[in-house]
Design a protein around this motif. Structure first.
Motif, PDB file in Angstrom:
ATOM      1  N   MET A  67       0.820  -1.211   0.000  1.00 42.32           N
ATOM      2  CA  MET A  67       0.000   0.000   0.000  1.00 42.32           C
ATOM      3  C   MET A  67       0.853   1.261   0.000  1.00 42.32           C
ATOM      4  N   SER A  68       2.139   1.113   0.347  1.00 41.69           N
ATOM      5  CA  SER A  68       3.033   2.271   0.386  1.00 41.69           C
ATOM      6  C   SER A  68       3.568   2.652  -0.983  1.00 41.69           C
ATOM      7  N   GLY A  69       3.420   1.771  -1.960  1.00 41.14           N
ATOM      8  CA  GLY A  69       3.891   2.086  -3.310  1.00 41.14           C
ATOM      9  C   GLY A  69       4.401   0.862  -4.026  1.00 41.14           C
ATOM     10  N   GLY A  70       4.533   0.964  -5.314  1.00 40.35           N
ATOM     11  CA  GLY A  70       5.059  -0.127  -6.110  1.00 40.35           C
ATOM     12  C   GLY A  70       4.153  -0.565  -7.236  1.00 40.35           C
ATOM     13  N   GLY A  71       2.844  -0.384  -7.087  1.00 38.88           N
ATOM     14  CA  GLY A  71       1.917  -0.654  -8.179  1.00 38.88           C
ATOM     15  C   GLY A  71       1.548  -2.102  -8.378  1.00 38.88           C
ATOM     16  N   PHE A  72       2.005  -3.025  -7.526  1.00 37.51           N
ATOM     17  CA  PHE A  72       1.611  -4.418  -7.670  1.00 37.51           C
ATOM     18  C   PHE A  72       1.466  -5.040  -6.284  1.00 37.51           C
ATOM     19  N   GLY A  73       0.692  -6.120  -6.226  1.00 34.91           N
ATOM     20  CA  GLY A  73       0.391  -6.758  -4.958  1.00 34.91           C
ATOM     21  C   GLY A  73      -1.027  -6.452  -4.515  1.00 34.91           C
ATOM     22  N   LEU A  74      -1.554  -7.278  -3.629  1.00 35.52           N
ATOM     23  CA  LEU A  74      -2.938  -7.120  -3.191  1.00 35.52           C
ATOM     24  C   LEU A  74      -3.134  -5.823  -2.404  1.00 35.52           C
ATOM     25  N   GLY A  75      -2.115  -5.392  -1.676  1.00 36.47           N
ATOM     26  CA  GLY A  75      -2.212  -4.118  -0.985  1.00 36.47           C
ATOM     27  C   GLY A  75      -2.372  -2.954  -1.947  1.00 36.47           C
ATOM     28  N   SER A  76      -1.681  -3.025  -3.078  1.00 32.57           N
ATOM     29  CA  SER A  76      -1.826  -1.998  -4.103  1.00 32.57           C
ATOM     30  C   SER A  76      -3.237  -1.993  -4.676  1.00 32.57           C
ATOM     31  N   ARG A  77      -3.819  -3.192  -4.849  1.00 34.15           N
ATOM     32  CA  ARG A  77      -5.202  -3.299  -5.323  1.00 34.15           C
ATOM     33  C   ARG A  77      -6.168  -2.682  -4.321  1.00 34.15           C
ATOM     34  N   LEU A  78      -5.914  -2.891  -3.029  1.00 31.70           N
ATOM     35  CA  LEU A  78      -6.772  -2.286  -2.012  1.00 31.70           C
ATOM     36  C   LEU A  78      -6.762  -0.766  -2.116  1.00 31.70           C
ATOM     37  N   THR A  79      -5.580  -0.205  -2.312  1.00 32.06           N
ATOM     38  CA  THR A  79      -5.477   1.249  -2.451  1.00 32.06           C
ATOM     39  C   THR A  79      -6.221   1.741  -3.691  1.00 32.06           C
ATOM     40  N   ALA A  94     -13.634  -7.980  -1.576  1.00 34.00           N
ATOM     41  CA  ALA A  94     -13.209  -9.296  -2.074  1.00 34.00           C
ATOM     42  C   ALA A  94     -11.739  -9.533  -1.736  1.00 34.00           C
ATOM     43  N   CYS A  95     -10.915  -8.497  -1.889  1.00 35.97           N
ATOM     44  CA  CYS A  95      -9.493  -8.615  -1.513  1.00 35.97           C
ATOM     45  C   CYS A  95      -9.343  -8.822  -0.010  1.00 35.97           C
ATOM     46  N   ILE A  96     -10.145  -8.094   0.772  1.00 37.36           N
ATOM     47  CA  ILE A  96     -10.104  -8.264   2.219  1.00 37.36           C
ATOM     48  C   ILE A  96     -10.467  -9.702   2.594  1.00 37.36           C
ATOM     49  N   LEU A  97     -11.469 -10.244   1.916  1.00 38.52           N
ATOM     50  CA  LEU A  97     -11.887 -11.619   2.190  1.00 38.52           C
ATOM     51  C   LEU A  97     -10.779 -12.614   1.850  1.00 38.52           C
ATOM     52  N   ILE A  98     -10.085 -12.380   0.748  1.00 42.54           N
ATOM     53  CA  ILE A  98      -8.969 -13.259   0.370  1.00 42.54           C
ATOM     54  C   ILE A  98      -7.874 -13.221   1.430  1.00 42.54           C
ATOM     55  N   LEU A  99      -7.570 -12.036   1.941  1.00 40.45           N
ATOM     56  CA  LEU A  99      -6.547 -11.921   2.981  1.00 40.45           C
ATOM     57  C   LEU A  99      -7.000 -12.597   4.272  1.00 40.45           C
ATOM     58  N   ALA A 100      -8.289 -12.466   4.587  1.00 36.60           N
ATOM     59  CA  ALA A 100      -8.811 -13.114   5.794  1.00 36.60           C
ATOM     60  C   ALA A 100      -8.707 -14.636   5.686  1.00 36.60           C
ATOM     61  N   VAL A 101      -9.052 -15.170   4.509  1.00 33.88           N
ATOM     62  CA  VAL A 101      -8.950 -16.616   4.292  1.00 33.88           C
ATOM     63  C   VAL A 101      -7.495 -17.062   4.368  1.00 33.88           C
ATOM     64  N   THR A 102      -6.592 -16.220   3.871  1.00 37.25           N
ATOM     65  CA  THR A 102      -5.159 -16.541   3.955  1.00 37.25           C
ATOM     66  C   THR A 102      -4.709 -16.634   5.408  1.00 37.25           C
TER      67      THR A 102
END
Length: 272
Positions: A219-231, A244-252
């Motif tokens: 989420m701090s930068g980089g443009g890739f990864g699930l955190g980037s998608r959340l942003t 949906a991304c939050i749910l994937i992280l919760a399942v992880t």
């Protein structure tokens, strides 16, 4: 260091909690859990529809579920794979170093006194605060995120593993020494098996902390990864994709716990 170790392991999980926490669940308890989930999801769906809450504020469970069959899911999975790469690589490095340091400080008290201030510094410093500095030095690729994950997971593994190594019955060690056992034999045959519950707890906590750090670093930068998608999804008000991304992280996270629960039953079932 022992006080730190006890604090680091106390509030999150205990060895007995991992080895015997869910073993006694019967069919009725499982059915109750499923029933509560159905009531919560169904009640949430009904409430949001009756109140006509806009999707960009809080999406319905059905809207979130629809994301998993939409074309957008392919992109989410791709970014999720990047997050897993960061998590696995950083965690492997951090956990390995953490276990090694736990073994060293258990055998050599002088080393413990030397590195304790630095371990305290790592434990009390939010690793996400270092992400911008790591990005400045290593760029926007995988490297700064992997380093952040390693720094976040390593101390958690080390603290709990060191606690386990110290909690061995001194009478057993004394008996082994009286039989001529070497320090290495005592460590491998007594300390490691007896410390296994706490080691597994440390590995579990380190993995969860690593996942949180990986997402935060994205989420701090980089443009890739699930955190980037959340942003991206939050800034464009695409809340179904966001949740949906939050749910994937919760399942992880649940999967991580379930894996180490299974591992504890295999390697430390005697604790229960």
């Amino acid at each position: 260091m022992s006080d730190i170790s006890q604090t680091g392991s106390a509030g999150v999980a205990t060895p007995a909690g991992l080895t015997g926490g869910m073993g006694g669940q019967g069919a009725r308890e499982v059915a109750a859990i499923i029933g509560v989930a159905v009531l919560v999801i169904g009640g949430g769906e009904l409430f949001l529809r009756l109140m006509e809450v806009p999707q960009f504020i809080l999406p319905t469970p059905s809207a979130i579920a629809a994301v998993f069959s939409s074309p957008e899911m392919a992109m989410i999975i791709q970014h999720y794979s990047y997050t897993l790469i960061e998590l696995v690589a950083g965690y492997a490095i951090g956990a390995s170093i953490g276990l090694f340091l736990a073994a060293v400080i258990t055998q050599f008290p002088f080393v413990e006194k030397v590195i304790t201030p630095y371990i305290l510094l790592l434990v009390t410093t939010p690793m996400l605060a270092l992400v911008p500095l790591l990005i400045l030095n290593f760029g926007f690729g995988f490297t700064p995120r992997i380093i952040a994950v390693a720094l976040a997971s390593g101390p958690m593994v080390m603290i709990n593993a060191a606690t386990g190594f110290r909690r061995v019955d001194t009478m057993k060690i004394a008996l082994a020494r009286s039989c001529g056992a070497s320090a290495m034999q005592i460590f491998t045959k007594i300390r490691i098996p007896m410390a296994m519950p706490m080691v597994i707890v440390g590995l579990m906590i380190g993995a969860i902390f690593g996942m949180i750090t990986a997402v935060g670093a994205e989420m701090s930068g980089g443009g890739f990864g699930l955190g980037s998608r959340l942003t991206t999804y939050s800034s464009t008000l695409r809340m179904p994709e966001f949740f949906a991304c939050i749910l994937i992280l919760a399942v992880t996270g649940i999967t991580i716990y379930a894996f180490f629960f299974w591992l504890a039953k295999k390697l430390a079932g005697w604790e229960s």
